[in-house]
Structures are given as C-alpha cells and as structure tokens.
Design a protein around this motif. Sequence first.
Motif, PDB file in Angstrom:
ATOM      1  N   ALA A 162       2.306 -47.815 -71.039  1.00 33.23           N
ATOM      2  CA  ALA A 162       0.917 -47.798 -70.595  1.00 33.23           C
ATOM      3  C   ALA A 162       0.638 -48.949 -69.627  1.00 33.23           C
ATOM      4  CB  ALA A 162      -0.012 -47.887 -71.807  1.00 33.23           C
ATOM      5  N   HIS A 163       1.151 -50.133 -69.940  1.00 33.29           N
ATOM      6  CA  HIS A 163       0.910 -51.290 -69.076  1.00 33.29           C
ATOM      7  C   HIS A 163       1.607 -51.117 -67.727  1.00 33.29           C
ATOM      8  CE1 HIS A 163      -0.403 -55.329 -68.248  1.00 33.29           C
ATOM      9  NE2 HIS A 163       0.819 -55.704 -67.947  1.00 33.29           N
ATOM     10  N   ALA A 164       2.806 -50.578 -67.749  1.00 31.68           N
ATOM     11  CA  ALA A 164       3.519 -50.345 -66.493  1.00 31.68           C
ATOM     12  C   ALA A 164       2.783 -49.328 -65.624  1.00 31.68           C
ATOM     13  CB  ALA A 164       4.941 -49.856 -66.788  1.00 31.68           C
ATOM     14  N   GLN A 165       2.210 -48.306 -66.232  1.00 32.31           N
ATOM     15  CA  GLN A 165       1.448 -47.318 -65.472  1.00 32.31           C
ATOM     16  C   GLN A 165       0.200 -47.945 -64.856  1.00 32.31           C
ATOM     17  OE1 GLN A 165       0.655 -44.021 -68.109  1.00 32.31           O
ATOM     18  NE2 GLN A 165       2.821 -43.473 -68.287  1.00 32.31           N
ATOM     19  N   PHE A 166      -0.440 -48.837 -65.584  1.00 36.19           N
ATOM     20  CA  PHE A 166      -1.610 -49.507 -65.020  1.00 36.19           C
ATOM     21  C   PHE A 166      -1.222 -50.332 -63.794  1.00 36.19           C
ATOM     22  CE2 PHE A 166      -3.764 -53.611 -64.643  1.00 36.19           C
ATOM     23  CZ  PHE A 166      -4.995 -53.165 -64.188  1.00 36.19           C
ATOM     24  N   LEU A 167      -0.173 -51.133 -63.916  1.00 36.44           N
ATOM     25  CA  LEU A 167       0.236 -51.977 -62.793  1.00 36.44           C
ATOM     26  C   LEU A 167       0.609 -51.128 -61.581  1.00 36.44           C
ATOM     27  CD1 LEU A 167       2.402 -54.714 -64.565  1.00 36.44           C
ATOM     28  CD2 LEU A 167       0.020 -54.866 -63.829  1.00 36.44           C
ATOM     29  N   ALA A 168       1.290 -50.014 -61.816  1.00 35.38           N
ATOM     30  CA  ALA A 168       1.694 -49.146 -60.713  1.00 35.38           C
ATOM     31  C   ALA A 168       0.490 -48.539 -60.008  1.00 35.38           C
ATOM     32  CB  ALA A 168       2.607 -48.044 -61.231  1.00 35.38           C
ATOM     33  N   SER A 169      -0.559 -48.275 -60.764  1.00 37.16           N
ATOM     34  CA  SER A 169      -1.754 -47.667 -60.181  1.00 37.16           C
ATOM     35  C   SER A 169      -2.673 -48.699 -59.540  1.00 37.16           C
ATOM     36  CB  SER A 169      -2.531 -46.906 -61.261  1.00 37.16           C
ATOM     37  OG  SER A 169      -1.742 -45.909 -61.851  1.00 37.16           O
ATOM     38  N   ALA A 170      -2.766 -49.877 -60.159  1.00 41.88           N
ATOM     39  CA  ALA A 170      -3.762 -50.857 -59.735  1.00 41.88           C
ATOM     40  C   ALA A 170      -3.288 -51.767 -58.618  1.00 41.88           C
ATOM     41  CB  ALA A 170      -4.194 -51.702 -60.925  1.00 41.88           C
TER      42      ALA A 170
END
Length: 545
Positions: free
Chosen positions: A513-521
């Motif tokens: 979940a955290h990796a997906q946030f960083l990739a999106s943000a």
Amino acid sequence: MDLGVTIAPDSIETNELLAVVDVLITDYSSIVFDFLPTGKPVAMYTYDLEEYRNERGLYVDPSSMGLPTAKTIDELIAIISQEISSRHQGALHTRLVEEYCPYEDGQASKRAVDFFFFNDDSHQLPCRSVKKSLLFHHSFIPNGITSSLLNLLKSIDPDEYDVTVVVPVDETAANSGRLEKFREMPASVRVIGRVGRQLFTPEEKWIVDRMNRHRALTNEAQMNVYRRAFRREFVRIFGAHEFTSSIEFEGYSTFWTALLAAAPKSSRKVAFLHNDMRSEWLGRFPHLEAIFRTYPSFDALVSVSEVISEENRDHLGSLLSLPDERFRHAVNQIDPKATLELAGEDLDPDLLDWFSPDFKTFITMGRMSPEKDHEKLIRAFHEFLNYSPTSRLLILGDGPLRPALSRLIADLDLTGHIFLAGLRSNPFPALSRADCFVLSSNHEGQPMVLLEALTLGKPIISTEIIGAKYVLQDGYGLLVENSVSGLVSGLHRFLTGSIPQRSFHTSVYQQEAHAQFLASALPSGDERSLSAAYSAPSTLATPTG
C-alpha cells in the motif's frame, strides 16, 4: 494611585529593555527565548493555559521547559521572591540555552564578519539534504477517509519527506469530533490553518459563483479565470513555496479541489477518488460535477483500489477526455499495531451486556447515511432472528439517518436485539469482541472497516459490491447478494460455520500500500517507487495464508 509600575514606551527596543531588567514575567510569548541567554530569572504566568491551548495552540508546552510556573497571583509573587533571592539559575538555564538558543553568545556579528570578509567557514552549518515536500488537504471528518489519511501520515518517513497538512480552521475547531481526529496526526506533520477570505476581481467572483451554482462554465476562457482566482488563493496561503506533490486527499470539496489543482506547475498534483465517483455524483453529490471540471489539471487521479480505478477511468476518462494513464490506484493504508493496541482497551460500560458466550453478537461500523443502507441490514436481522432469536446486532456510528433507523428498530420491536451505539472514540474493543462483522453498503471504494476487521481476525459478511469484492475475494470473507435475503443467507451461513476466513498478512499489505502511494504521489522520475508498487502481485488478490 501610584502602583510603582512603569510602562515602557514603544520607542525603546525590546532587546535593549531585556538587557537591563532583572526578572522576566511572561506567559506564552517567544520573548522567553530572547531572554534566556541573559541567564536571569524567568517566571511563567499561565493562569489560562487550557483556554489558550484549546483556542490558539502551542508550539512548546510551557510545562516541558521546567521554568517556574504560576497559576495565581500569590504563586507568582512567591516565585518572583524566590528567584530574586536565589540569583543562581544553574543547570536548568544551561539546558534551555543549549536546546533553544545555542548560538546566542554575543559573537554572531563577529562570526558573520569573519565568514564574509576573512573566509572563515569554521562556524558554517552543514547543509541538510533537501527532502521531498508533500502537501495534503483534509478537514478531519470522523470517517474512513480520515482513518486512511492518518494511517498514511504515520507511514511516511519524516527523515525523507517534509509533510504539511492544510486544514480549514473554523470548521475543524468548531467540531469536537474533527478536533479529536486532528490531534491524532504525527508530531512531525506541519499544520497550516486556512483563515481569512478568498479575494476576487469582479470577473473572478462572477465566474466562481457561476461554477458553484451551475457546476460548469461556458468555455476555456472562463476556466482560465477560475484557475487564476485559485492560483492567487494558493499563493495567499502558501506563499511562493513549491511542494513536490500537492495532494487533495479528501476529494469531496469543490473549493479545496480547485485550490490544490492551482498548485504551481512544478508540483505534482494528485486527487484521491475514494469511490465510484460517477455513482457518487448521480446518487448523492451533484456538486461533484464542478469537481470533475478540475480533474484535467491533476497529474494523477488515484482511486483506492484497482477495480475502482477502472470504474473511474471508464466513467470519467471519456467524459473529461483524460488519458488512461492519468488514472492510478493506491489502496488504503492501515495501522495494524495501533488497531491491535486499541482493541485491547476496556469495552465501554454501556456495551458490556451486548456480549456474552450465551449468544452471538454481530457488529457493523459506519456513517448512518444512504450508501451504508443500515435499513437493509436491520430488516435482514429481523428475519434472521426467526432462526437465532438470542442474537444481537451493534451498529456503531452516527449520521443523518439515525432518527429514521431508531424508529424502524422500535417499529419492528427490535430494541432488545439491535443497539444504535453511536460514534465511539475507540470502536475496536467492541469490534474485537464481536463474533462477526457485517457490511451492508450499496457502494464503497475500499472500506477501511473491512481492513480493520481483517486485522482483528473477524469473520466478515459483506454485500457483493465492487470495493468489498476487491478486499474479500479469494477467501477473506463471504460476499452475498446485495439484498435483504442475501444478508439473511450470509447470517445463516455464519451459524453453520461456513464463512471463508483466510489469513490476512498485514505487514505485506501495508508495504504494498505504501509503495503504491509513493508511485502515485511522487513525480514519475522515482522509478524505485513505481517498480515496488506495480511489479508485485496484490496481497488481496493472491492470499498467502
């Protein structure tokens, strides 16, 4: 009457005055830091501490400094007498000077002259590495979106990212529930409160009012005027600062979405979509049409699950002529450690009688609003009692439909079986003690309550909606038809022990979940985040337990 008091005239510089006084009496002023290097006594007079803390807030709690503090005049007189007689400040002053003003030694001008004219860089401070700066907006309404944000903020490394949250001051301060959530933010997060009014030219005022009334503008020239008005407001609040990413996390406010869309071009602009936004627009929130008009200004439109992202892409992409790659996903983050700790606390006394080995207790949690459809669950539970007459149902939460739900419970003679328990500051002791969690929603993005129930190892029954299906597929819970009969069937299956319940690996889920946030943000140049987020299979799609 001569009180022996002299009011210093404005013509005297404060620092010159501090140099000749013997004792400083202050309350919450930063003048204490100017005075500490003198080594002279300081007395804190904080008779209205709690009122000041609640209304204005504090950067530093006076009690943490250790200086003599008085709440009454008599206490203040005693402190001043003692300080004057002792004349020796000792270790306390030394510690405070080292902590708050270590370079106030009277040699600042000499160091500056030596640096600029004699190439003396022995006192030059090392440059700190520049951290990526993230700006979020949120108003801390007590709901799943706020829980998701708080979990996200806790997961961001403050040594690597500088995080700022902007909040609407008046709305947040006036609501105790919002304040309670606001205070749960990590101490490392910087807070900017928006106060004052947005300034317009007459043309801008007409355009903004038109957008708010009609949720659309006539042409691109009018949209440019609309954007200009919000660019000026962005500068009014944040000055010339350029954030690495500007993130509209809440997603339901026309004003705030337009404001974050007006961030400088150098900032990656991100808007979170917490649901099937077309369904939200047509079913509950007509004003979302105005928000959709700002989506082309964002670099990423981030849904809280892959399937919801596909729905939003299919519904909004063609409507707004947006490319597919603009639509991303980042699942809600969780805080399993905090959830487990909170679950271990004492159960609220008024809930004790709703749990017993002699009967089964079902629980649901969520805002009492149309999309949650608690009425359907209440009617299903009414039928279910024909098969399990001792069972109980707890409904935690509050909202506009609570009076109607209360009347329905009374009309069906269910007051001994169903309890509207209201909004709880800590619902997890009840959730952990319940036998089964039930979700009756008609549509959701990615329900936080399902992730929390999974964290606590609860059997789950949910209507088969897109958001719940994404979470519970492959054996994490039971999906039933979105109807009264479907819920009755699910409750029945719980009694027979036929609810699927695969193991939920919280650490793996949170990492992804955290990796997906960083990739999106973050800007697309951060290939490390992109690789970590989208190369690994989803935890929920391929369970390992």
